[in-house]
Design a protein around this motif. Structure first.
Motif, PDB file in Angstrom:
ATOM      1  N   ILE A  12      57.921   3.356  38.700  1.00  0.00           N
ATOM      2  CA  ILE A  12      58.563   2.178  38.113  1.00  0.00           C
ATOM      3  C   ILE A  12      57.717   0.934  38.369  1.00  0.00           C
ATOM      4  O   ILE A  12      57.494   0.132  37.468  1.00  0.00           O
ATOM      5  N   ALA A  13      57.224   0.780  39.586  1.00  0.00           N
ATOM      6  CA  ALA A  13      56.398  -0.380  39.912  1.00  0.00           C
ATOM      7  C   ALA A  13      55.138  -0.402  39.043  1.00  0.00           C
ATOM      8  O   ALA A  13      54.746  -1.449  38.527  1.00  0.00           O
ATOM      9  N   ALA A  14      54.502   0.740  38.863  1.00  0.00           N
ATOM     10  CA  ALA A  14      53.301   0.806  38.030  1.00  0.00           C
ATOM     11  C   ALA A  14      53.631   0.446  36.587  1.00  0.00           C
ATOM     12  O   ALA A  14      52.870  -0.261  35.923  1.00  0.00           O
ATOM     13  N   GLY A  15      54.772   0.897  36.099  1.00  0.00           N
ATOM     14  CA  GLY A  15      55.192   0.580  34.737  1.00  0.00           C
ATOM     15  C   GLY A  15      55.435  -0.906  34.555  1.00  0.00           C
ATOM     16  O   GLY A  15      55.038  -1.496  33.558  1.00  0.00           O
ATOM     17  N   VAL A  16      56.098  -1.515  35.521  1.00  0.00           N
ATOM     18  CA  VAL A  16      56.367  -2.951  35.448  1.00  0.00           C
ATOM     19  C   VAL A  16      55.064  -3.731  35.485  1.00  0.00           C
ATOM     20  O   VAL A  16      54.854  -4.660  34.703  1.00  0.00           O
ATOM     21  N   LEU A  17      54.149  -3.370  36.368  1.00  0.00           N
ATOM     22  CA  LEU A  17      52.865  -4.059  36.448  1.00  0.00           C
ATOM     23  C   LEU A  17      52.071  -3.925  35.161  1.00  0.00           C
ATOM     24  O   LEU A  17      51.383  -4.851  34.752  1.00  0.00           O
ATOM     25  N   SER A  18      52.158  -2.776  34.507  1.00  0.00           N
ATOM     26  CA  SER A  18      51.406  -2.587  33.269  1.00  0.00           C
ATOM     27  C   SER A  18      51.895  -3.508  32.167  1.00  0.00           C
ATOM     28  O   SER A  18      51.149  -3.831  31.245  1.00  0.00           O
ATOM     29  N   LEU A  19      53.125  -3.974  32.254  1.00  0.00           N
ATOM     30  CA  LEU A  19      53.631  -4.923  31.267  1.00  0.00           C
ATOM     31  C   LEU A  19      52.904  -6.257  31.343  1.00  0.00           C
ATOM     32  O   LEU A  19      52.829  -6.987  30.362  1.00  0.00           O
ATOM     33  N   PHE A  20      52.372  -6.564  32.518  1.00  0.00           N
ATOM     34  CA  PHE A  20      51.699  -7.836  32.718  1.00  0.00           C
ATOM     35  C   PHE A  20      50.178  -7.727  32.635  1.00  0.00           C
ATOM     36  O   PHE A  20      49.486  -8.726  32.711  1.00  0.00           O
ATOM     37  N   ALA A  21      49.659  -6.543  32.480  1.00  0.00           N
ATOM     38  CA  ALA A  21      48.214  -6.350  32.402  1.00  0.00           C
ATOM     39  C   ALA A  21      47.691  -6.854  31.065  1.00  0.00           C
ATOM     40  O   ALA A  21      48.353  -6.763  30.044  1.00  0.00           O
ATOM     41  N   LEU A  22      46.487  -7.407  31.099  1.00  0.00           N
ATOM     42  CA  LEU A  22      45.840  -7.851  29.871  1.00  0.00           C
ATOM     43  C   LEU A  22      45.303  -6.650  29.113  1.00  0.00           C
ATOM     44  O   LEU A  22      44.823  -5.701  29.716  1.00  0.00           O
ATOM     45  N   PRO A  23      45.344  -6.694  27.788  1.00  0.00           N
ATOM     46  CA  PRO A  23      44.674  -5.638  27.034  1.00  0.00           C
ATOM     47  C   PRO A  23      43.187  -5.647  27.370  1.00  0.00           C
ATOM     48  O   PRO A  23      42.627  -6.688  27.719  1.00  0.00           O
ATOM     49  N   ALA A  24      42.517  -4.507  27.239  1.00  0.00           N
ATOM     50  CA  ALA A  24      41.100  -4.405  27.605  1.00  0.00           C
ATOM     51  C   ALA A  24      40.267  -5.452  26.893  1.00  0.00           C
ATOM     52  O   ALA A  24      39.403  -6.086  27.472  1.00  0.00           O
ATOM     53  N   GLY A  25      40.512  -5.673  25.625  1.00  0.00           N
ATOM     54  CA  GLY A  25      39.747  -6.656  24.862  1.00  0.00           C
ATOM     55  C   GLY A  25      39.939  -8.065  25.385  1.00  0.00           C
ATOM     56  O   GLY A  25      39.023  -8.878  25.384  1.00  0.00           O
ATOM     57  N   ALA A  26      41.148  -8.378  25.844  1.00  0.00           N
ATOM     58  CA  ALA A  26      41.424  -9.713  26.376  1.00  0.00           C
ATOM     59  C   ALA A  26      40.650  -9.950  27.665  1.00  0.00           C
ATOM     60  O   ALA A  26      40.164 -11.053  27.907  1.00  0.00           O
ATOM     61  N   ALA A  27      40.527  -8.922  28.494  1.00  0.00           N
ATOM     62  CA  ALA A  27      39.761  -9.057  29.732  1.00  0.00           C
ATOM     63  C   ALA A  27      38.294  -9.285  29.419  1.00  0.00           C
ATOM     64  O   ALA A  27      37.636 -10.113  30.056  1.00  0.00           O
ATOM     65  N   GLU A  28      37.762  -8.554  28.431  1.00  0.00           N
ATOM     66  CA  GLU A  28      36.365  -8.749  28.035  1.00  0.00           C
ATOM     67  C   GLU A  28      36.171 -10.158  27.491  1.00  0.00           C
ATOM     68  O   GLU A  28      35.215 -10.841  27.844  1.00  0.00           O
ATOM     69  N   LEU A  29      37.059 -10.585  26.614  1.00  0.00           N
ATOM     70  CA  LEU A  29      36.951 -11.919  26.027  1.00  0.00           C
ATOM     71  C   LEU A  29      36.993 -12.981  27.108  1.00  0.00           C
ATOM     72  O   LEU A  29      36.212 -13.938  27.079  1.00  0.00           O
ATOM     73  N   SER A  30      37.872 -12.831  28.066  1.00  0.00           N
ATOM     74  CA  SER A  30      37.972 -13.797  29.154  1.00  0.00           C
ATOM     75  C   SER A  30      36.652 -13.929  29.904  1.00  0.00           C
ATOM     76  O   SER A  30      36.213 -15.039  30.214  1.00  0.00           O
ATOM     77  N   LYS A  31      35.999 -12.803  30.179  1.00  0.00           N
ATOM     78  CA  LYS A  31      34.700 -12.824  30.861  1.00  0.00           C
ATOM     79  C   LYS A  31      33.643 -13.504  30.004  1.00  0.00           C
ATOM     80  O   LYS A  31      32.845 -14.310  30.494  1.00  0.00           O
ATOM     81  N   GLU A  32      33.624 -13.144  28.717  1.00  0.00           N
ATOM     82  CA  GLU A  32      32.629 -13.731  27.815  1.00  0.00           C
ATOM     83  C   GLU A  32      32.806 -15.247  27.700  1.00  0.00           C
ATOM     84  O   GLU A  32      31.822 -15.995  27.742  1.00  0.00           O
ATOM     85  N   LEU A  33      34.043 -15.689  27.579  1.00  0.00           N
ATOM     86  CA  LEU A  33      34.300 -17.121  27.466  1.00  0.00           C
ATOM     87  C   LEU A  33      33.929 -17.851  28.745  1.00  0.00           C
ATOM     88  O   LEU A  33      33.332 -18.930  28.704  1.00  0.00           O
ATOM     89  N   SER A  34      34.256 -17.266  29.873  1.00  0.00           N
ATOM     90  CA  SER A  34      33.904 -17.879  31.153  1.00  0.00           C
ATOM     91  C   SER A  34      32.387 -18.012  31.304  1.00  0.00           C
ATOM     92  O   SER A  34      31.887 -19.060  31.726  1.00  0.00           O
TER      93      SER A  34
END
Length: 132
Positions: A12-34
């Motif tokens: 249950i905890a893993a499921g709840v945390l996954s709701l708040f995880a960024l999609p893979a593309g969003a994480a890549e974009l965040s790095k590129e923008l930074s």
């Protein structure tokens, strides 16, 4: 507590945390923008035209990616392995700002005046930050 209940709580905890995880593309974009923001700032603060242009090349390479218009394979790509480029990785609502940032950086690359190139780098950085 039984192992079954404990496993259930972990699931249950893993499921709840996954709701708040960024999609893979969003994480890549965040790095590129930074990375692009950092290099635009380095360009804006560089004491000579050559270094301003070097960092602006890095910004363009991060924004457009290796397959994009304006990518310069003769220059470093500090966003290598971070995604396919901020523009192609960005959602449609952010692409216009990033295209503007790329155009500003290209304008700075064309400048022969240090102060104008630095100003273009500052404007590039602001445009990228607007897309973060």
């Amino acid at each position: 507590m039984s192992p079954l209940i404990s496993s259930f709580r972990i699931a249950i905890a893993a499921g709840v945390l996954s709701l708040f995880a960024l999609p893979a593309g969003a994480a890549e974009l965040s790095k590129e923008l930074s990375t692009a923001v950092t290099h635009a700032g380095l360009a804006a603060g560089s004491p000579d035209l050559k270094m301003v242009q070097t960092h602006l090349h890095h910004v363009v390479n991060c924004l457009v990616g290796p397959a994009g218009a304006g990518f310069d394979s003769g220059q470093a790509n500090p966003c290598k392995d971070q995604g396919t480029g901020a523009i192609p990785d960005a959602p449609a609502d952010k692409q216009k700002l990033l295209l503007t940032a790329a155009a500003l950086a290209q304008g700075g690359l064309a400048e022969t005046d240090l102060a104008k190139a630095q100003a273009a780098a500052t404007a590039t950085q602001a445009a990228i930050k607007g897309a973060e």
